[in-house]
Write a protein that holds these residues in place. Structure first.
Motif, PDB file in Angstrom:
ATOM      1  N   HIS A  61       0.857  -1.202   0.000  1.00 45.99           N
ATOM      2  CA  HIS A  61       0.000   0.000   0.000  1.00 45.99           C
ATOM      3  C   HIS A  61       0.886   1.243   0.000  1.00 45.99           C
ATOM      4  CE1 HIS A  61      -3.884   2.017   1.743  1.00 45.99           C
ATOM      5  NE2 HIS A  61      -3.271   2.798   0.861  1.00 45.99           N
ATOM      6  N   HIS A  63       1.718   5.151  -2.217  1.00 46.61           N
ATOM      7  CA  HIS A  63       1.214   6.158  -3.169  1.00 46.61           C
ATOM      8  C   HIS A  63       2.400   6.979  -3.664  1.00 46.61           C
ATOM      9  CE1 HIS A  63      -3.059   5.548  -2.018  1.00 46.61           C
ATOM     10  NE2 HIS A  63      -2.582   5.386  -0.807  1.00 46.61           N
ATOM     11  N   PHE A  68      -4.200  13.159  -6.018  1.00 45.82           N
ATOM     12  CA  PHE A  68      -5.575  13.127  -5.509  1.00 45.82           C
ATOM     13  C   PHE A  68      -6.058  14.561  -5.540  1.00 45.82           C
ATOM     14  CE2 PHE A  68      -3.497   9.671  -3.139  1.00 45.82           C
ATOM     15  CZ  PHE A  68      -4.362   8.623  -3.391  1.00 45.82           C
ATOM     16  N   LYS A 153      -8.958  -1.280  -5.809  1.00 38.73           N
ATOM     17  CA  LYS A 153      -9.340  -0.533  -4.607  1.00 38.73           C
ATOM     18  C   LYS A 153     -10.597   0.283  -4.873  1.00 38.73           C
ATOM     19  CE  LYS A 153      -8.077   2.784  -1.048  1.00 38.73           C
ATOM     20  NZ  LYS A 153      -7.094   3.630  -0.376  1.00 38.73           N
ATOM     21  N   PHE A 155     -13.462   2.996  -2.951  1.00 38.00           N
ATOM     22  CA  PHE A 155     -13.613   3.911  -1.820  1.00 38.00           C
ATOM     23  C   PHE A 155     -15.077   3.968  -1.390  1.00 38.00           C
ATOM     24  CE2 PHE A 155      -9.629   5.343  -3.607  1.00 38.00           C
ATOM     25  CZ  PHE A 155      -8.906   5.841  -2.533  1.00 38.00           C
ATOM     26  N   TYR A 158     -15.166   9.824   0.468  1.00 35.56           N
ATOM     27  CA  TYR A 158     -14.890  10.879  -0.510  1.00 35.56           C
ATOM     28  C   TYR A 158     -15.965  10.965  -1.605  1.00 35.56           C
ATOM     29  CZ  TYR A 158     -10.196  10.389   1.565  1.00 35.56           C
ATOM     30  OH  TYR A 158      -9.139  10.294   2.436  1.00 35.56           O
ATOM     31  N   HIS A 186     -11.523   0.966   1.070  1.00 29.41           N
ATOM     32  CA  HIS A 186     -11.315   2.059   2.015  1.00 29.41           C
ATOM     33  C   HIS A 186     -12.661   2.231   2.705  1.00 29.41           C
ATOM     34  CE1 HIS A 186      -9.802   6.320   3.035  1.00 29.41           C
ATOM     35  NE2 HIS A 186     -10.993   6.176   3.603  1.00 29.41           N
ATOM     36  N   HIS A 242      -5.760  -0.038   5.424  1.00 28.24           N
ATOM     37  CA  HIS A 242      -5.548   0.863   6.569  1.00 28.24           C
ATOM     38  C   HIS A 242      -6.630   0.783   7.655  1.00 28.24           C
ATOM     39  CE1 HIS A 242      -8.257   3.377   4.234  1.00 28.24           C
ATOM     40  NE2 HIS A 242      -7.327   3.869   3.432  1.00 28.24           N
ATOM     41  N   MET A 290      -4.373  12.029   8.079  1.00 26.22           N
ATOM     42  CA  MET A 290      -4.490  10.906   7.154  1.00 26.22           C
ATOM     43  C   MET A 290      -5.869  10.289   7.389  1.00 26.22           C
ATOM     44  SD  MET A 290      -2.997   9.754  10.150  1.00 26.22           S
ATOM     45  CE  MET A 290      -1.246   9.747  10.103  1.00 26.22           C
ATOM     46  N   SER A 291      -6.319   9.483   6.430  1.00 28.21           N
ATOM     47  CA  SER A 291      -7.628   8.850   6.601  1.00 28.21           C
ATOM     48  C   SER A 291      -7.498   7.340   6.515  1.00 28.21           C
ATOM     49  CB  SER A 291      -8.595   9.313   5.508  1.00 28.21           C
ATOM     50  OG  SER A 291      -8.865  10.672   5.698  1.00 28.21           O
ATOM     51  N   ASP A 318       0.719   2.543   3.690  1.00 28.26           N
ATOM     52  CA  ASP A 318      -0.109   3.635   3.153  1.00 28.26           C
ATOM     53  C   ASP A 318       0.758   4.892   3.031  1.00 28.26           C
ATOM     54  OD1 ASP A 318      -2.189   5.072   2.139  1.00 28.26           O
ATOM     55  OD2 ASP A 318      -3.321   5.210   4.015  1.00 28.26           O
ATOM     56  N   CYS A 320       1.920   7.942   1.896  1.00 27.35           N
ATOM     57  CA  CYS A 320       1.220   8.936   1.080  1.00 27.35           C
ATOM     58  C   CYS A 320       1.726  10.306   1.523  1.00 27.35           C
ATOM     59  CB  CYS A 320      -0.287   8.763   1.301  1.00 27.35           C
ATOM     60  SG  CYS A 320      -1.271   9.704   0.140  1.00 27.35           S
ATOM     61  N   ASN A 347      -4.711  14.344   2.322  1.00 21.79           N
ATOM     62  CA  ASN A 347      -4.704  13.266   3.323  1.00 21.79           C
ATOM     63  C   ASN A 347      -3.559  12.304   3.086  1.00 21.79           C
ATOM     64  OD1 ASN A 347      -8.261  12.556   3.932  1.00 21.79           O
ATOM     65  ND2 ASN A 347      -7.154  14.484   3.922  1.00 21.79           N
ATOM     66  N   GLY A 348      -2.814  11.994   4.132  1.00 20.05           N
ATOM     67  CA  GLY A 348      -1.787  10.972   4.015  1.00 20.05           C
ATOM     68  C   GLY A 348      -0.566  11.300   4.842  1.00 20.05           C
TER      69      GLY A 348
HETATM   70  O1  URP Z   1      -4.975   9.461   4.066  1.00 19.94           O
HETATM   71  C1  URP Z   1      -4.720   8.568   3.263  1.00 19.94           C
HETATM   72  N1  URP Z   1      -4.783   7.321   3.627  1.00 19.94           N
HETATM   73  N2  URP Z   1      -4.364   8.901   2.020  1.00 19.94           N
HETATM   74  C2  URP Z   1      -4.082   8.001   1.020  1.00 19.94           C
HETATM   75  C3  URP Z   1      -5.281   7.610   0.237  1.00 19.94           C
HETATM   76  C4  URP Z   1      -5.967   6.454   0.898  1.00 19.94           C
HETATM   77  O2  URP Z   1      -7.125   6.585   1.213  1.00 19.94           O
HETATM   78  O3  URP Z   1      -5.351   5.415   1.093  1.00 19.94           O
END
Ligand code: URP
Ligand code: ZN
Ligand code: ZN
Length: 471
Positions: A61, A63, A68, A153, A155, A158, A186, A242, A290-291, A318, A320, A347-348
């Protein structure tokens, strides 16, 4: 390619712990044994006395150079894979994006272009699916069979950006499950969270801490429950990315106890940080945006326990990364983009380099998980779930010679000053850890030698992944 003999190391896999030599030939492990009868003239000999020999880490995982909304992550495939390698990771699974107007195969090709000529370790892609119709389902089948992409993946958060509805998730699960792939979710209830965000902003609550306050753990639990029920109906496996909340964990445990093929990862930040970091209106809190957000201290113990007893299967980062300073190394629209509105903070958080060392130090040394389980969580299980095993994720004759020589006694302090990511902060800044990556081999090639970088951008290969195995 020269042959290499790694001598006297302590080989650790998900199930083994023994001393032996490893012969590497043409990028693969050719033989493992005691005192292998090899003529010295033929090989490069590496003495691994006192070191663990681990399979290269698999971080499923990440990025890298992901865009985004208006922001792009601070690491591309050059800096991100270099940082991964220094942390003992030799394989990543990153993301390809399918927009409403992008075909699946075009999305995979575009992702390959981001990595080609840059990646210094091997890589694959999950496909982010934002739209499901008859055509995209056909394309997903094609991606599994011919594109080397067997995980997708989706979501549940969002809305208006990447969120899909339950019917789309169900249709994708049914198709992908039938063809040996897996849907990753997610899991946060995006509609309710969006409402909470609107309310917070309307009340003038704009600082980063409101990111966490508007994403309550109960809404992760709700979405996880819904995702599991959809997977059950579709008779397909599901993987939660996550996972951070006790409420979500309880759903995974309940489903696995009933024999439903549910898998979940958690991330180092959920294991080492808690929501007390949000007790401030300072913008510096943005580094923890982060999310899902960080959860309670009690949740950390719940997650460790779940990792130990296989309620959770994977630790991925993750990774990110967004910089705390606008303009760092030319990166724009980073964390300060949301200085006046927390909902605009990208986010990340970063973590690709620290994963193996912090889990070894805070997990194995702290007595929370065994050394074998450490390897399973960081390499073997992700390789199995995402169709890379036994080429990746273990040390066995015939596997790729992705090996990490790890000194379990070396102490060092984690710091952005010394890390290899282009991100300007490290979540683990100042943390002293015991255990350090000494050498890293990618398909037999030495790419990290102490502090020296010997890897090459472009030497990483695209991995065509197969079916999910391991359940
Ligand atoms: O906050 C996060 N996790 N950002 C990366 C995108 C995701 O949702 O994994
Ligand atoms: Zn996510
Ligand atoms: Zn992510």
């Amino acid at each position: 390619m020269t042959r290499t003999l790694i001598c006297n190391g302590r080989i650790i896999t998900a199930v083994d712990d023994y001393r032996a030599d490893i012969l590497i030939d043409s990028g693969r492990i050719r033989a493992i044994g005691e005192n292998l009868p090899i003529d010295d003239a033929e090989v490069t000999r590496i003495d691994a006395s006192g070191l663990y020999v681990l399979p290269g880490g698999v971080d499923c995982h990440t990025h890298l150079e992901n865009t985004f909304g208006e922001s792009t992550t601070a690491d591309d495939f050059i800096s991100g894979t270099r940082a991964a390698a220094f942390g003992g990771t030799t394989t990543i699974v990153d993301f390809a994006f399918q927009n409403h107007d992008t075909g699946v195969m075009a999305a995979i090709e575009a992702a390959c272009l981001r990595a080609e000529g840059k990646a210094a370790i091997d890589y694959g892609f999950h496909l982010i699916t934002t739209h499901v119709d008859d055509q995209s389902l056909e394309d997903m089948k094609h991606a599994i069979r011919h594109g080397g992409v067997s995980s997708f993946k989706m979501f549940m958060a969002y809305p208006g950006k990447v969120m899909v509805d339950d019917a789309q998730i169900f249709r994708a699960m049914r198709l992908v499950g039938e063809h040996g792939g897996v849907i990753t979710l997610h899991a946060e209830n995006g509609i309710v969270i969006e409402q909470l965000i609107r309310e917070a902003l309307a009340q003038g609550n704009t600082s980063p801490r409101y990111h966490a306050l508007t994403r309550p753990s109960i809404m992760e639990g709700e979405a996880t429950h819904r995702g599991i029920r959809l997977a059950e109906l579709a008779q397909a496996p599901v993987y939660f990315v996550h996972l951070s909340a006790q409420e979500a964990l309880a759903q995974v445990v309940e489903a696995r106890d009933r024999g439903i093929p549910v898998f979940a990862e958690t991330c180092p930040h959920y294991l080492f940080f808690d929501d007390s970091v949000y007790d401030s209106d300072d913008f510096d809190v943005a580094r923890y945006v982060m999310s899902p957000p960080l959860r309670s201290r009690q949740t950390q113990s719940d997650l460790w326990r779940a990792l130990k007893f296989d309620d959770l299967q994977v630790i991925a980062t993750d990774h990110c990364p967004y910089c705390m300073k606008e303009g760092h190394l030319g990166r724009i629209r980073q964390k300060p983009f949301g200085r006046d509105d927390f909902s605009k903070i990208p986010n990340g958080a970063p973590g690709i380099e620290a994963r193996m060392t912090v889990i070894h130090d805070g997990g194995v040394r702290a007595g929370l998980i065994s050394l074998n389980r450490f390897v399973e969580l960081t390499a073997t299980a992700p390789a199995k779930i995402f169709g890379l095993f036994p080429r990746k994720g273990t040390i066995a004759v015939g596997s790729d010679a992705d090996l990490v020589l790890f000194d379990p006694l070396a102490r060092h302090v984690i710091s952005a000053e010394h890390h290899h990511s282009d991100c300007d902060y490290n979540l683990f800044e100042g943390r002293e850890v015991q255990g350090k990556v000494q050498k890293v081999f990618l398909r037999g090639e030495l790419i990290v030698d102490g502090e020296q970088w010997r890897g090459r951008p472009g030497s990483g290969q695209f991995l065509r992944r197969g079916e999910t195995v391991g359940f």
